[in-house]
Design a protein around this motif. Structure first.
Motif, mmCIF file in Angstrom:
data_model
loop_
_atom_site.group_PDB
_atom_site.id
_atom_site.type_symbol
_atom_site.label_atom_id
_atom_site.label_comp_id
_atom_site.label_asym_id
_atom_site.label_seq_id
_atom_site.Cartn_x
_atom_site.Cartn_y
_atom_site.Cartn_z
ATOM 1 N N MET A 1 0.840 -1.195 0.000
ATOM 2 C CA MET A 1 0.000 0.000 0.000
ATOM 3 C C MET A 1 0.875 1.244 0.000
ATOM 4 O O MET A 1 1.792 1.367 0.805
ATOM 5 C CB MET A 1 -0.915 0.019 1.225
ATOM 6 C CG MET A 1 -1.750 1.293 1.351
ATOM 7 S SD MET A 1 -2.831 1.341 2.789
ATOM 8 C CE MET A 1 -4.096 0.178 2.270
ATOM 9 N N GLY A 2 0.585 2.153 -0.911
ATOM 10 C CA GLY A 2 1.349 3.383 -1.014
ATOM 11 C C GLY A 2 0.597 4.565 -0.412
ATOM 12 O O GLY A 2 -0.548 4.444 0.028
ATOM 13 N N LYS A 3 1.263 5.721 -0.405
ATOM 14 C CA LYS A 3 0.668 6.950 0.097
ATOM 15 C C LYS A 3 0.785 8.006 -0.995
ATOM 16 O O LYS A 3 1.881 8.281 -1.495
ATOM 17 C CB LYS A 3 1.380 7.419 1.370
ATOM 18 C CG LYS A 3 1.218 6.459 2.539
ATOM 19 C CD LYS A 3 2.027 6.927 3.741
ATOM 20 C CE LYS A 3 1.469 8.207 4.338
ATOM 21 N NZ LYS A 3 2.220 8.605 5.549
ATOM 22 N N ILE A 4 -0.367 8.573 -1.353
ATOM 23 C CA ILE A 4 -0.430 9.511 -2.468
ATOM 24 C C ILE A 4 -1.056 10.816 -2.003
ATOM 25 O O ILE A 4 -2.089 10.821 -1.330
ATOM 26 C CB ILE A 4 -1.254 8.924 -3.630
ATOM 27 C CG1 ILE A 4 -0.579 7.659 -4.167
ATOM 28 C CG2 ILE A 4 -1.432 9.949 -4.751
ATOM 29 C CD1 ILE A 4 -1.418 6.896 -5.161
ATOM 30 N N GLY A 5 -0.434 11.941 -2.365
ATOM 31 C CA GLY A 5 -0.970 13.252 -2.044
ATOM 32 C C GLY A 5 -1.513 13.937 -3.280
ATOM 33 O O GLY A 5 -0.873 13.910 -4.337
ATOM 34 N N ILE A 6 -2.696 14.519 -3.160
ATOM 35 C CA ILE A 6 -3.322 15.258 -4.263
ATOM 36 C C ILE A 6 -3.148 16.743 -3.984
ATOM 37 O O ILE A 6 -3.652 17.263 -2.981
ATOM 38 C CB ILE A 6 -4.819 14.913 -4.392
ATOM 39 C CG1 ILE A 6 -5.022 13.395 -4.424
ATOM 40 C CG2 ILE A 6 -5.402 15.588 -5.625
ATOM 41 C CD1 ILE A 6 -4.286 12.684 -5.529
ATOM 42 N N TYR A 7 -2.436 17.439 -4.845
ATOM 43 C CA TYR A 7 -2.070 18.835 -4.627
ATOM 44 C C TYR A 7 -2.766 19.707 -5.665
ATOM 45 O O TYR A 7 -2.302 19.840 -6.793
ATOM 46 C CB TYR A 7 -0.554 18.968 -4.724
ATOM 47 C CG TYR A 7 0.012 20.319 -4.348
ATOM 48 C CD1 TYR A 7 -0.714 21.260 -3.636
ATOM 49 C CD2 TYR A 7 1.321 20.643 -4.696
ATOM 50 C CE1 TYR A 7 -0.169 22.482 -3.297
ATOM 51 C CE2 TYR A 7 1.890 21.863 -4.354
ATOM 52 C CZ TYR A 7 1.125 22.771 -3.653
ATOM 53 O OH TYR A 7 1.675 23.991 -3.315
ATOM 54 N N GLY A 8 -3.903 20.273 -5.286
ATOM 55 C CA GLY A 8 -4.669 21.100 -6.199
ATOM 56 C C GLY A 8 -4.348 22.576 -6.053
ATOM 57 O O GLY A 8 -4.142 23.074 -4.955
ATOM 58 N N SER A 9 -4.302 23.277 -7.173
ATOM 59 C CA SER A 9 -4.077 24.726 -7.173
ATOM 60 C C SER A 9 -4.356 25.240 -8.581
ATOM 61 O O SER A 9 -4.487 24.454 -9.522
ATOM 62 C CB SER A 9 -2.637 25.057 -6.766
ATOM 63 O OG SER A 9 -2.416 26.453 -6.776
ATOM 64 N N SER A 10 -4.426 26.557 -8.716
ATOM 65 C CA SER A 10 -4.583 27.116 -10.057
ATOM 66 C C SER A 10 -3.281 26.994 -10.842
ATOM 67 O O SER A 10 -3.295 26.883 -12.069
ATOM 68 C CB SER A 10 -5.010 28.589 -9.977
ATOM 69 O OG SER A 10 -4.064 29.344 -9.253
ATOM 70 N N CYS A 29 5.878 13.546 5.060
ATOM 71 C CA CYS A 29 4.727 12.654 5.239
ATOM 72 C C CYS A 29 4.942 11.290 4.601
ATOM 73 O O CYS A 29 4.012 10.482 4.546
ATOM 74 C CB CYS A 29 3.461 13.308 4.670
ATOM 75 S SG CYS A 29 3.020 14.861 5.468
ATOM 76 N N LYS A 30 6.139 11.064 4.088
ATOM 77 C CA LYS A 30 6.512 9.766 3.499
ATOM 78 C C LYS A 30 5.569 9.369 2.357
ATOM 79 O O LYS A 30 5.111 8.230 2.266
ATOM 80 C CB LYS A 30 6.507 8.665 4.567
ATOM 81 C CG LYS A 30 7.398 8.973 5.767
ATOM 82 C CD LYS A 30 8.864 9.023 5.364
ATOM 83 C CE LYS A 30 9.796 9.124 6.581
ATOM 84 N NZ LYS A 30 9.690 10.419 7.281
ATOM 85 N N LEU A 31 5.287 10.336 1.482
ATOM 86 C CA LEU A 31 4.419 10.058 0.335
ATOM 87 C C LEU A 31 5.218 9.393 -0.779
ATOM 88 O O LEU A 31 6.381 9.717 -1.005
ATOM 89 C CB LEU A 31 3.796 11.345 -0.199
ATOM 90 C CG LEU A 31 2.913 12.153 0.758
ATOM 91 C CD1 LEU A 31 2.332 13.359 0.027
ATOM 92 C CD2 LEU A 31 1.797 11.303 1.345
ATOM 93 N N ASP A 32 4.581 8.477 -1.465
ATOM 94 C CA ASP A 32 5.204 7.837 -2.619
ATOM 95 C C ASP A 32 5.017 8.653 -3.890
ATOM 96 O O ASP A 32 5.802 8.535 -4.834
ATOM 97 C CB ASP A 32 4.605 6.438 -2.828
ATOM 98 C CG ASP A 32 4.852 5.537 -1.633
ATOM 99 O OD1 ASP A 32 6.015 5.156 -1.424
ATOM 100 O OD2 ASP A 32 3.883 5.246 -0.891
ATOM 101 N N GLU A 98 -5.819 0.581 -3.696
ATOM 102 C CA GLU A 98 -4.949 -0.098 -2.733
ATOM 103 C C GLU A 98 -4.091 0.881 -1.930
ATOM 104 O O GLU A 98 -3.345 0.459 -1.046
ATOM 105 C CB GLU A 98 -4.037 -1.088 -3.468
ATOM 106 C CG GLU A 98 -4.775 -2.132 -4.282
ATOM 107 C CD GLU A 98 -5.707 -2.985 -3.426
ATOM 108 O OE1 GLU A 98 -5.314 -3.331 -2.292
ATOM 109 O OE2 GLU A 98 -6.822 -3.296 -3.888
ATOM 110 N N ASP A 99 -4.202 2.175 -2.236
ATOM 111 C CA ASP A 99 -3.332 3.168 -1.612
ATOM 112 C C ASP A 99 -4.103 4.099 -0.684
ATOM 113 O O ASP A 99 -5.332 4.211 -0.757
ATOM 114 C CB ASP A 99 -2.631 4.007 -2.692
ATOM 115 C CG ASP A 99 -1.777 3.153 -3.616
ATOM 116 O OD1 ASP A 99 -1.025 2.316 -3.091
ATOM 117 O OD2 ASP A 99 -1.864 3.333 -4.839
#
Length: 204
Positions: A1-10, A29-32, A98-99
């Motif tokens: 299982m991985g860790k994913i960050g969603i970074y929204g901006s203009s 945050c140890k994101l993959d 799975e993440d």
């Protein structure tokens, strides 16, 4: 299982601080993976200065050398009236079943959600996890405790509160203004993006 960050901006335009923030969040945050999510120009709550195609190209140029960074145009291809962060997060959770998927945002947005200013804000908080970056003048713990929407859905893992350790903010607005008046914001954004803006006469 991985860790994913969603970074929204203009990302209008993307700046060096956007990249530094994404890198800091990924490391701390140890994101993959960090997925850059440019806002659509069709959103009713935002006004973009630049066409979607230009912003997409600049983000791609800015992140191409970092294997942890990628771009998704999900919101750009949605109808304007259907663009809500709640739906966006559902899309990514289905894409990566799975993440663990986190929404990356500033403390100012956390305050807005807590005040009930986001459509489907309570459902968003109830069903997702967040990495929240400190903003000057905002007490993140206090913001959570004062809002029923936030505190009643905080199970101890809903919010990862993160102070980057350096209050460095370079706004896209400032860069646009500098280009507009013939200023020189060269080292505030990636060099490839700077050259692209000059070549295509953006923000002038």
């Amino acid at each position: 299982m991985g860790k994913i960050g969603i970074y929204g901006s203009s990302f209008d335009p993307i700046t060096n601080v956007h990249l530094w923030t994404a890198s800091t969040v990924a490391h701390r945050c140890k994101l993959d993976k960090v997925i850059f999510l440019p806002c659509s120009s069709k959103r009713r709550d935002k006004t973009m200065e630049t066409a979607d195609e230009h912003r997409i190209k600049m983000v791609n140029m800015a992140i191409e050398d970092n294997e942890k960074f990628s771009l998704d145009d999900y919101e750009m291809i949605q109808d304007g009236w259907e663009i809500y962060t709640y739906h966006t997060m559902n899309y990514f959770k289905k894409l990566f079943p799975e993440d663990s998927v986190y929404f990356i945002m500033g403390a100012d947005l956390l305050v807005d959600i807590g005040r009930g200013m986001w459509t489907k804000g309570e459902e968003l908080i109830a069903e997702n996890r967040f990495i929240v970056m400190a903003r000057n003048g905002i007490d993140m713990l206090s913001a959570i405790s004062r809002s029923p929407i936030l505190r009643n859905h905080d199970d101890g893992s809903t919010f990862h509160l993160l102070d980057k350790g350096l209050a460095m903010e370079i706004s896209s607005t400032y860069i646009r203004e500098e280009f507009a008046i013939g200023g020189e914001p060269r080292y505030l954004l990636p060099e490839k993006c700077y050259e692209y803006i000059k070549k295509n006469k953006l923000y002038q």
